[in-house]
Write a protein that holds these residues in place. Structure first.
Motif, PDB file in Angstrom:
ATOM      1  N   ALA A   1      88.783  58.452  21.775  1.00  0.00           N
ATOM      2  CA  ALA A   1      87.597  57.704  21.831  1.00  0.00           C
ATOM      3  C   ALA A   1      86.570  58.392  22.758  1.00  0.00           C
ATOM      4  O   ALA A   1      87.365  58.885  23.831  1.00  0.00           O
ATOM      5  CB  ALA A   1      87.420  56.373  21.755  1.00  0.00           C
ATOM      6  N   PRO A   2      85.307  58.243  22.624  1.00  0.00           N
ATOM      7  CA  PRO A   2      84.395  58.895  23.735  1.00  0.00           C
ATOM      8  C   PRO A   2      84.717  58.322  24.973  1.00  0.00           C
ATOM      9  O   PRO A   2      85.042  56.875  25.106  1.00  0.00           O
ATOM     10  CB  PRO A   2      82.922  58.600  23.002  1.00  0.00           C
ATOM     11  CG  PRO A   2      83.124  58.713  21.705  1.00  0.00           C
ATOM     12  CD  PRO A   2      84.573  57.779  21.300  1.00  0.00           C
ATOM     13  N   VAL A   3      84.597  58.933  26.174  1.00  0.00           N
ATOM     14  CA  VAL A   3      84.870  58.503  27.376  1.00  0.00           C
ATOM     15  C   VAL A   3      83.728  57.671  28.002  1.00  0.00           C
ATOM     16  O   VAL A   3      82.561  58.148  27.991  1.00  0.00           O
ATOM     17  CB  VAL A   3      85.397  59.560  28.252  1.00  0.00           C
ATOM     18  CG1 VAL A   3      85.636  59.018  29.883  1.00  0.00           C
ATOM     19  CG2 VAL A   3      86.602  60.272  27.724  1.00  0.00           C
ATOM     20  N   ARG A   4      84.154  56.732  28.602  1.00  0.00           N
ATOM     21  CA  ARG A   4      82.809  55.709  29.464  1.00  0.00           C
ATOM     22  C   ARG A   4      82.705  56.333  30.910  1.00  0.00           C
ATOM     23  O   ARG A   4      83.978  56.475  31.561  1.00  0.00           O
ATOM     24  CB  ARG A   4      83.036  54.252  29.425  1.00  0.00           C
ATOM     25  CG  ARG A   4      83.113  53.769  27.933  1.00  0.00           C
ATOM     26  CD  ARG A   4      83.083  52.199  27.983  1.00  0.00           C
ATOM     27  NE  ARG A   4      84.475  51.687  28.583  1.00  0.00           N
ATOM     28  CZ  ARG A   4      85.593  51.469  27.779  1.00  0.00           C
ATOM     29  NH1 ARG A   4      85.712  51.874  26.406  1.00  0.00           N
ATOM     30  NH2 ARG A   4      86.552  50.976  28.464  1.00  0.00           N
ATOM     31  N   VAL A   5      81.796  56.612  31.326  1.00  0.00           N
ATOM     32  CA  VAL A   5      81.505  57.266  32.694  1.00  0.00           C
ATOM     33  C   VAL A   5      80.395  56.251  33.297  1.00  0.00           C
ATOM     34  O   VAL A   5      79.707  55.701  32.657  1.00  0.00           O
ATOM     35  CB  VAL A   5      81.175  58.423  32.664  1.00  0.00           C
ATOM     36  CG1 VAL A   5      82.201  59.224  32.066  1.00  0.00           C
ATOM     37  CG2 VAL A   5      79.625  58.862  31.830  1.00  0.00           C
ATOM     38  N   PRO A   6      80.373  56.420  34.499  1.00  0.00           N
ATOM     39  CA  PRO A   6      78.995  55.414  35.234  1.00  0.00           C
ATOM     40  C   PRO A   6      77.978  56.211  35.033  1.00  0.00           C
ATOM     41  O   PRO A   6      77.773  57.452  35.076  1.00  0.00           O
ATOM     42  CB  PRO A   6      79.632  55.538  36.601  1.00  0.00           C
ATOM     43  CG  PRO A   6      81.158  55.889  36.728  1.00  0.00           C
ATOM     44  CD  PRO A   6      81.364  56.617  35.502  1.00  0.00           C
ATOM     45  N   GLU A   7      76.823  55.528  34.867  1.00  0.00           N
ATOM     46  CA  GLU A   7      75.596  56.103  34.375  1.00  0.00           C
ATOM     47  C   GLU A   7      75.157  57.064  35.577  1.00  0.00           C
ATOM     48  O   GLU A   7      74.534  57.964  35.312  1.00  0.00           O
ATOM     49  CB  GLU A   7      74.449  54.911  34.437  1.00  0.00           C
ATOM     50  CG  GLU A   7      73.070  55.708  33.839  1.00  0.00           C
ATOM     51  CD  GLU A   7      73.425  55.925  32.282  1.00  0.00           C
ATOM     52  OE1 GLU A   7      72.784  57.108  31.934  1.00  0.00           O
ATOM     53  OE2 GLU A   7      74.144  55.632  31.844  1.00  0.00           O
ATOM     54  N   ARG A   8      75.312  56.663  36.518  1.00  0.00           N
ATOM     55  CA  ARG A   8      74.997  57.704  38.042  1.00  0.00           C
ATOM     56  C   ARG A   8      75.809  59.223  37.567  1.00  0.00           C
ATOM     57  O   ARG A   8      75.329  60.326  38.290  1.00  0.00           O
ATOM     58  CB  ARG A   8      75.648  57.376  39.296  1.00  0.00           C
ATOM     59  CG  ARG A   8      77.138  57.013  39.312  1.00  0.00           C
ATOM     60  CD  ARG A   8      77.406  56.720  40.817  1.00  0.00           C
ATOM     61  NE  ARG A   8      78.914  56.555  41.143  1.00  0.00           N
ATOM     62  CZ  ARG A   8      79.664  55.548  40.504  1.00  0.00           C
ATOM     63  NH1 ARG A   8      79.027  54.234  39.865  1.00  0.00           N
ATOM     64  NH2 ARG A   8      80.885  55.386  40.586  1.00  0.00           N
ATOM     65  N   LEU A   9      76.923  59.314  36.972  1.00  0.00           N
ATOM     66  CA  LEU A   9      77.428  60.603  36.670  1.00  0.00           C
ATOM     67  C   LEU A   9      77.035  61.396  35.311  1.00  0.00           C
ATOM     68  O   LEU A   9      77.295  62.415  34.910  1.00  0.00           O
ATOM     69  CB  LEU A   9      78.999  60.441  36.657  1.00  0.00           C
ATOM     70  CG  LEU A   9      79.603  60.162  37.723  1.00  0.00           C
ATOM     71  CD1 LEU A   9      81.143  59.838  37.809  1.00  0.00           C
ATOM     72  CD2 LEU A   9      79.375  60.781  39.035  1.00  0.00           C
ATOM     73  N   ASN A  10      76.383  60.424  34.472  1.00  0.00           N
ATOM     74  CA  ASN A  10      76.103  60.951  33.189  1.00  0.00           C
ATOM     75  C   ASN A  10      74.552  61.842  33.254  1.00  0.00           C
ATOM     76  O   ASN A  10      73.563  61.270  33.018  1.00  0.00           O
ATOM     77  CB  ASN A  10      75.843  59.567  32.427  1.00  0.00           C
ATOM     78  CG  ASN A  10      75.695  60.235  30.838  1.00  0.00           C
ATOM     79  OD1 ASN A  10      75.965  61.296  30.555  1.00  0.00           O
ATOM     80  ND2 ASN A  10      75.316  59.318  29.879  1.00  0.00           N
ATOM     81  N   ARG A  11      74.751  62.945  34.065  1.00  0.00           N
ATOM     82  CA  ARG A  11      73.591  63.549  34.137  1.00  0.00           C
ATOM     83  C   ARG A  11      73.923  65.385  33.782  1.00  0.00           C
ATOM     84  O   ARG A  11      75.334  65.654  33.664  1.00  0.00           O
ATOM     85  CB  ARG A  11      73.429  63.799  35.588  1.00  0.00           C
ATOM     86  CG  ARG A  11      72.923  62.431  36.080  1.00  0.00           C
ATOM     87  CD  ARG A  11      71.493  62.219  35.698  1.00  0.00           C
ATOM     88  NE  ARG A  11      71.203  61.032  36.575  1.00  0.00           N
ATOM     89  CZ  ARG A  11      71.537  59.840  36.087  1.00  0.00           C
ATOM     90  NH1 ARG A  11      72.045  59.276  35.073  1.00  0.00           N
ATOM     91  NH2 ARG A  11      70.891  58.634  36.802  1.00  0.00           N
ATOM     92  N   PRO A  12      73.056  66.239  33.217  1.00  0.00           N
ATOM     93  CA  PRO A  12      73.497  67.556  32.937  1.00  0.00           C
ATOM     94  C   PRO A  12      74.132  68.109  34.235  1.00  0.00           C
ATOM     95  O   PRO A  12      74.890  69.063  34.072  1.00  0.00           O
ATOM     96  CB  PRO A  12      72.216  68.132  32.517  1.00  0.00           C
ATOM     97  CG  PRO A  12      71.387  66.965  32.329  1.00  0.00           C
ATOM     98  CD  PRO A  12      71.848  65.872  32.882  1.00  0.00           C
ATOM     99  N   GLN A  13      73.605  67.835  35.469  1.00  0.00           N
ATOM    100  CA  GLN A  13      73.740  68.403  36.532  1.00  0.00           C
ATOM    101  C   GLN A  13      75.397  67.899  37.199  1.00  0.00           C
ATOM    102  O   GLN A  13      75.485  66.696  36.744  1.00  0.00           O
ATOM    103  CB  GLN A  13      72.857  68.321  37.703  1.00  0.00           C
ATOM    104  CG  GLN A  13      71.523  68.956  37.347  1.00  0.00           C
ATOM    105  CD  GLN A  13      70.720  67.841  36.739  1.00  0.00           C
ATOM    106  OE1 GLN A  13      71.066  66.762  36.363  1.00  0.00           O
ATOM    107  NE2 GLN A  13      69.211  68.248  36.871  1.00  0.00           N
TER     108      GLN A  13
ATOM    109  N   ARG B   1      85.793  56.484  38.934  1.00  0.00           N
ATOM    110  CA  ARG B   1      85.209  57.079  39.919  1.00  0.00           C
ATOM    111  C   ARG B   1      85.611  58.601  39.864  1.00  0.00           C
ATOM    112  O   ARG B   1      86.683  59.016  39.085  1.00  0.00           O
ATOM    113  CB  ARG B   1      86.029  56.734  41.409  1.00  0.00           C
ATOM    114  CG  ARG B   1      85.551  57.713  42.512  1.00  0.00           C
ATOM    115  CD  ARG B   1      86.022  57.167  43.877  1.00  0.00           C
ATOM    116  NE  ARG B   1      87.382  57.358  43.908  1.00  0.00           N
ATOM    117  CZ  ARG B   1      88.146  58.447  44.166  1.00  0.00           C
ATOM    118  NH1 ARG B   1      87.579  59.411  44.590  1.00  0.00           N
ATOM    119  NH2 ARG B   1      89.526  58.309  44.377  1.00  0.00           N
ATOM    120  N   LEU B   2      84.840  59.582  39.758  1.00  0.00           N
ATOM    121  CA  LEU B   2      84.842  60.978  40.052  1.00  0.00           C
ATOM    122  C   LEU B   2      83.804  61.610  40.843  1.00  0.00           C
ATOM    123  O   LEU B   2      82.495  61.574  40.515  1.00  0.00           O
ATOM    124  CB  LEU B   2      84.650  61.325  38.450  1.00  0.00           C
ATOM    125  CG  LEU B   2      84.694  63.028  38.121  1.00  0.00           C
ATOM    126  CD1 LEU B   2      86.226  63.177  38.263  1.00  0.00           C
ATOM    127  CD2 LEU B   2      84.257  63.593  36.880  1.00  0.00           C
TER     128      LEU B   2
END
Length: 221
Positions: A77-89, A154-155
């Motif tokens: 399934a699609p991975v859930r990530v914190p919104e702060r990391l969900n950036r193109p950069q 965390r990443l």
């Protein structure tokens, strides 16, 4: 015979003054072009978490399992990530103890980070388990036997120093709902610049895939 008139020195002076005024006027345009060329922004570099044929030294590629007569059907399934990391950069720590983050505008993911993580995990799991990911392959008519969900808690990374992650994962056997769950925690050195951070992230994904594959194997027994 026609006589050619030679302009007198006094009549030539205004022409010389006019030419001398015209030459400096062209200089600003030339300088502007040079300055614009020098100030042009460099193009960003794009990174992926998927393993390629040129896997860097020190990175363990997923051990491939021989093909099976009956494929193991999984769904990553699609991975859930914190919104702060969900950036193109790429998002990294600022190198201080303030806990602040910064975006590296010239280092970007080739796809949204949740997709990068999902595709990289799927690639690793299919190779480790000899499986087929029905989600990736778009096989809507095939019922997967194991559904794998993951969440990045965390990443983060300090460029040139280290990279770390905490990834929660769950494997559910769909016929009876039996579950195997775990957490992958990794802290790795990330020498060099952004390339070192991405290489460490790939190793972290490989570690998570190895843990998840072990969870699947535990449910198969």
């Amino acid at each position: 015979m026609m006589n050619r008139q030679i302009p007198s020195p006094s009549s030539a002076r205004p022409l010389a003054r006019l030419a001398s005024r015209a030459r400096p006027a062209a200089l600003p345009a030339v300088l502007l072009a040079v300055l614009l060329a020098g100030c042009a922004s460099p193009d960003p570099r794009y990174y992926t978490l998927a393993q390629g044929p040129d896997t860097a030294a020190g990175q363990a590629a997923a051990p491939a399992r021989p093909p099976q007569a009956q494929p193991l059907w999984i769904e990553v399934a699609p991975v859930r990530v914190p919104e702060r990391l969900n950036r193109p950069q790429l998002v990294v720590r600022d190198g201080k103890d303030s806990g602040e983050l910064k975006l590296i505008d010239l280092a970007r993911w080739s796809a949204p980070l949740p997709d990068e993580l999902r595709d990289a995990l799927s690639q690793q799991l299919q190779a480790r388990l000899g499986a087929v990911d029905t989600y990736q392959q778009g096989l809507s008519g095939v019922e997967p036997v194991y559904r794998i969900t993951t969440e990045v808690v965390r990443l983060d990374a300090d460029v040139g120093q280290r990279a770390g992650a905490v990834i929660n994962w769950t494997v559910r056997r769909l016929p009876d709902g039996k579950v195997s769950a775990g957490r992958t925690q990794s802290e790795l050195p990330a020498p060099g610049a952004i390339d070192g951070v991405v290489a460490a992230y790939r190793q972290i994904v490989a570690s998570a895939a190895a843990d998840i594959a072990a969870g699947v194997e535990g449910l198969r027994r």
